[in-house]
Write a protein that holds these residues in place. Structure first.
Motif, PDB file in Angstrom:
ATOM      1  N   GLU A  88       0.827  -1.213   0.000  1.00  0.00           N
ATOM      2  CA  GLU A  88       0.000   0.000   0.000  1.00  0.00           C
ATOM      3  C   GLU A  88       0.861   1.264   0.000  1.00  0.00           C
ATOM      4  O   GLU A  88       0.534   2.234  -0.691  1.00  0.00           O
ATOM      5  CB  GLU A  88      -0.949   0.020   1.212  1.00  0.00           C
ATOM      6  N   ASP A  89       1.949   1.263   0.759  1.00  0.00           N
ATOM      7  CA  ASP A  89       2.810   2.452   0.818  1.00  0.00           C
ATOM      8  C   ASP A  89       3.433   2.768  -0.535  1.00  0.00           C
ATOM      9  O   ASP A  89       3.565   3.938  -0.902  1.00  0.00           O
ATOM     10  CB  ASP A  89       3.903   2.280   1.873  1.00  0.00           C
ATOM     11  N   THR A  90       3.801   1.743  -1.272  1.00  0.00           N
ATOM     12  CA  THR A  90       4.378   1.957  -2.599  1.00  0.00           C
ATOM     13  C   THR A  90       3.361   2.631  -3.521  1.00  0.00           C
ATOM     14  O   THR A  90       3.687   3.578  -4.243  1.00  0.00           O
ATOM     15  CB  THR A  90       4.847   0.622  -3.213  1.00  0.00           C
ATOM     16  N   ILE A  91       2.125   2.134  -3.487  1.00  0.00           N
ATOM     17  CA  ILE A  91       1.097   2.751  -4.339  1.00  0.00           C
ATOM     18  C   ILE A  91       0.790   4.166  -3.868  1.00  0.00           C
ATOM     19  O   ILE A  91       0.613   5.070  -4.685  1.00  0.00           O
ATOM     20  CB  ILE A  91      -0.166   1.879  -4.412  1.00  0.00           C
ATOM     21  N   LEU A  92       0.751   4.387  -2.569  1.00  0.00           N
ATOM     22  CA  LEU A  92       0.540   5.752  -2.060  1.00  0.00           C
ATOM     23  C   LEU A  92       1.656   6.681  -2.531  1.00  0.00           C
ATOM     24  O   LEU A  92       1.400   7.844  -2.861  1.00  0.00           O
ATOM     25  CB  LEU A  92       0.429   5.753  -0.536  1.00  0.00           C
ATOM     26  N   ASP A  93       2.885   6.181  -2.585  1.00  0.00           N
ATOM     27  CA  ASP A  93       3.996   6.985  -3.095  1.00  0.00           C
ATOM     28  C   ASP A  93       3.795   7.332  -4.569  1.00  0.00           C
ATOM     29  O   ASP A  93       4.076   8.458  -4.994  1.00  0.00           O
ATOM     30  CB  ASP A  93       5.334   6.257  -2.922  1.00  0.00           C
ATOM     31  N   LEU A  94       3.315   6.375  -5.355  1.00  0.00           N
ATOM     32  CA  LEU A  94       3.047   6.636  -6.769  1.00  0.00           C
ATOM     33  C   LEU A  94       1.926   7.661  -6.928  1.00  0.00           C
ATOM     34  O   LEU A  94       2.002   8.549  -7.784  1.00  0.00           O
ATOM     35  CB  LEU A  94       2.689   5.336  -7.492  1.00  0.00           C
ATOM     36  N   ILE A  95       0.892   7.538  -6.103  1.00  0.00           N
ATOM     37  CA  ILE A  95      -0.210   8.505  -6.140  1.00  0.00           C
ATOM     38  C   ILE A  95       0.309   9.888  -5.757  1.00  0.00           C
ATOM     39  O   ILE A  95      -0.002  10.887  -6.407  1.00  0.00           O
ATOM     40  CB  ILE A  95      -1.361   8.054  -5.210  1.00  0.00           C
ATOM     41  N   ALA A  96       1.121   9.954  -4.705  1.00  0.00           N
ATOM     42  CA  ALA A  96       1.649  11.232  -4.226  1.00  0.00           C
ATOM     43  C   ALA A  96       2.508  11.931  -5.278  1.00  0.00           C
ATOM     44  O   ALA A  96       2.588  13.165  -5.302  1.00  0.00           O
ATOM     45  CB  ALA A  96       2.462  11.017  -2.950  1.00  0.00           C
ATOM     46  N   ALA A  97       3.118  11.169  -6.156  1.00  0.00           N
ATOM     47  CA  ALA A  97       3.979  11.738  -7.200  1.00  0.00           C
ATOM     48  C   ALA A  97       3.185  12.234  -8.410  1.00  0.00           C
ATOM     49  O   ALA A  97       3.766  12.796  -9.346  1.00  0.00           O
ATOM     50  CB  ALA A  97       5.004  10.697  -7.643  1.00  0.00           C
ATOM     51  N   LEU A 120      -8.160   1.259   3.140  1.00  0.00           N
ATOM     52  CA  LEU A 120      -7.349   2.228   3.869  1.00  0.00           C
ATOM     53  C   LEU A 120      -7.729   3.666   3.513  1.00  0.00           C
ATOM     54  O   LEU A 120      -7.819   4.541   4.384  1.00  0.00           O
ATOM     55  CB  LEU A 120      -5.871   1.986   3.554  1.00  0.00           C
ATOM     56  N   LEU A 121      -7.964   3.929   2.239  1.00  0.00           N
ATOM     57  CA  LEU A 121      -8.269   5.277   1.775  1.00  0.00           C
ATOM     58  C   LEU A 121      -9.664   5.743   2.161  1.00  0.00           C
ATOM     59  O   LEU A 121      -9.894   6.940   2.356  1.00  0.00           O
ATOM     60  CB  LEU A 121      -8.131   5.361   0.253  1.00  0.00           C
ATOM     61  N   TRP A 152      -2.840  15.395  -4.499  1.00  0.00           N
ATOM     62  CA  TRP A 152      -2.350  14.019  -4.641  1.00  0.00           C
ATOM     63  C   TRP A 152      -1.274  13.698  -3.599  1.00  0.00           C
ATOM     64  O   TRP A 152      -1.241  12.603  -3.057  1.00  0.00           O
ATOM     65  CB  TRP A 152      -1.787  13.778  -6.045  1.00  0.00           C
ATOM     66  N   ALA A 153      -0.424  14.645  -3.311  1.00  0.00           N
ATOM     67  CA  ALA A 153       0.671  14.410  -2.367  1.00  0.00           C
ATOM     68  C   ALA A 153       0.185  14.144  -0.946  1.00  0.00           C
ATOM     69  O   ALA A 153       0.926  13.611  -0.129  1.00  0.00           O
ATOM     70  CB  ALA A 153       1.634  15.599  -2.366  1.00  0.00           C
ATOM     71  N   ARG A 154      -1.057  14.482  -0.650  1.00  0.00           N
ATOM     72  CA  ARG A 154      -1.592  14.288   0.705  1.00  0.00           C
ATOM     73  C   ARG A 154      -2.582  13.136   0.806  1.00  0.00           C
ATOM     74  O   ARG A 154      -3.207  12.937   1.846  1.00  0.00           O
ATOM     75  CB  ARG A 154      -2.235  15.588   1.191  1.00  0.00           C
ATOM     76  N   VAL A 155      -2.730  12.363  -0.254  1.00  0.00           N
ATOM     77  CA  VAL A 155      -3.624  11.209  -0.210  1.00  0.00           C
ATOM     78  C   VAL A 155      -3.060  10.184   0.770  1.00  0.00           C
ATOM     79  O   VAL A 155      -1.884   9.824   0.699  1.00  0.00           O
ATOM     80  CB  VAL A 155      -3.816  10.587  -1.608  1.00  0.00           C
ATOM     81  N   GLY A 156      -3.896   9.745   1.685  1.00  0.00           N
ATOM     82  CA  GLY A 156      -3.475   8.779   2.688  1.00  0.00           C
ATOM     83  C   GLY A 156      -4.690   8.170   3.375  1.00  0.00           C
ATOM     84  O   GLY A 156      -5.819   8.322   2.900  1.00  0.00           O
ATOM     85  N   PRO A 157      -4.478   7.497   4.477  1.00  0.00           N
ATOM     86  CA  PRO A 157      -5.588   6.840   5.177  1.00  0.00           C
ATOM     87  C   PRO A 157      -6.753   7.802   5.455  1.00  0.00           C
ATOM     88  O   PRO A 157      -6.549   8.918   5.944  1.00  0.00           O
ATOM     89  CB  PRO A 157      -4.946   6.360   6.482  1.00  0.00           C
TER      90      PRO A 157
END
Length: 171
Positions: A88-97, A120-121, A152-157
């Motif tokens: 999940e963290d890897t995909i969140l990093d891709l989303i944040a970018a 999670l989202l 996008w950079a703030r997308v998280g739980p």
């Protein structure tokens, strides 16, 4: 706050059980039909991705191709090897970018990661039936559509509002 972005998370369609390697598994006949249904449904919802991040596995690439054809999209996908074994963290990093100019981002990946990411989202403010269905499992051809009210950079739980959760199945 109104939605700034839309995020679509998709689990690849049903794949064949065996291939020379897991990454080489292609879609089963049912999976090909289900992917077409998913594309048709996304078109009905008025969704067209500006950016599509797709795992490099054969089954996700084929899922993308069939969905895009059925939806009538001309978006050129970004095949990303990081999505194949992503957590999940890897995909969140891709989303944040993702660039802020992107209104709609689509991600096609694998379980358990994409199902866990969708849960999670979710902020719990979406339609009760869709939220309830989301927590019951994330089968092949599951499609989740979220409204995102943060950059996008703030997308998280808990940062996304569930708008639709469907499992595409050809009858």
């Amino acid at each position: 706050m109104d939605s700034l972005h839309r995020l679509v998370i998709i689990r690849h369609a049903k794949a064949e059980g065996y291939a020379a390697s897991d990454a080489e598994r292609v879609l089963a006949p049912r999976g090909r039909e289900d992917a077409k249904v998913a594309g048709t449904r996304l078109a009905e919802l008025g969704i067209t991705p500006d950016v599509a991040l797709v795992s490099t596995a054969a089954r996700t690439r084929e899922t993308w191709q069939l969905i895009a054809e059925a939806a009538g999209w001309s978006t050129t996908p970004e095949f990303d090897e990081a999505l194949y074994g992503a957590d999940e963290d890897t995909i969140l990093d891709l989303i944040a970018a993702t660039d802020e100019s992107v209104a709609t981002l689509l991600v096609i990946g694998h379980n358990p990661t994409v199902g866990m990411l969708a849960q999670l989202l979710d902020d719990g403010d979406g339609p009760a039936e869709a939220v309830d269905s989301l927590v019951l499992g994330y089968p092949t051809s599951a499609v989740t559509v979220f409204d995102i009210a943060v950059p996008w950079a703030r997308v998280g739980p808990g940062s996304a509002t569930l708008r639709a959760f469907e499992v595409a199945r050809a009858d």
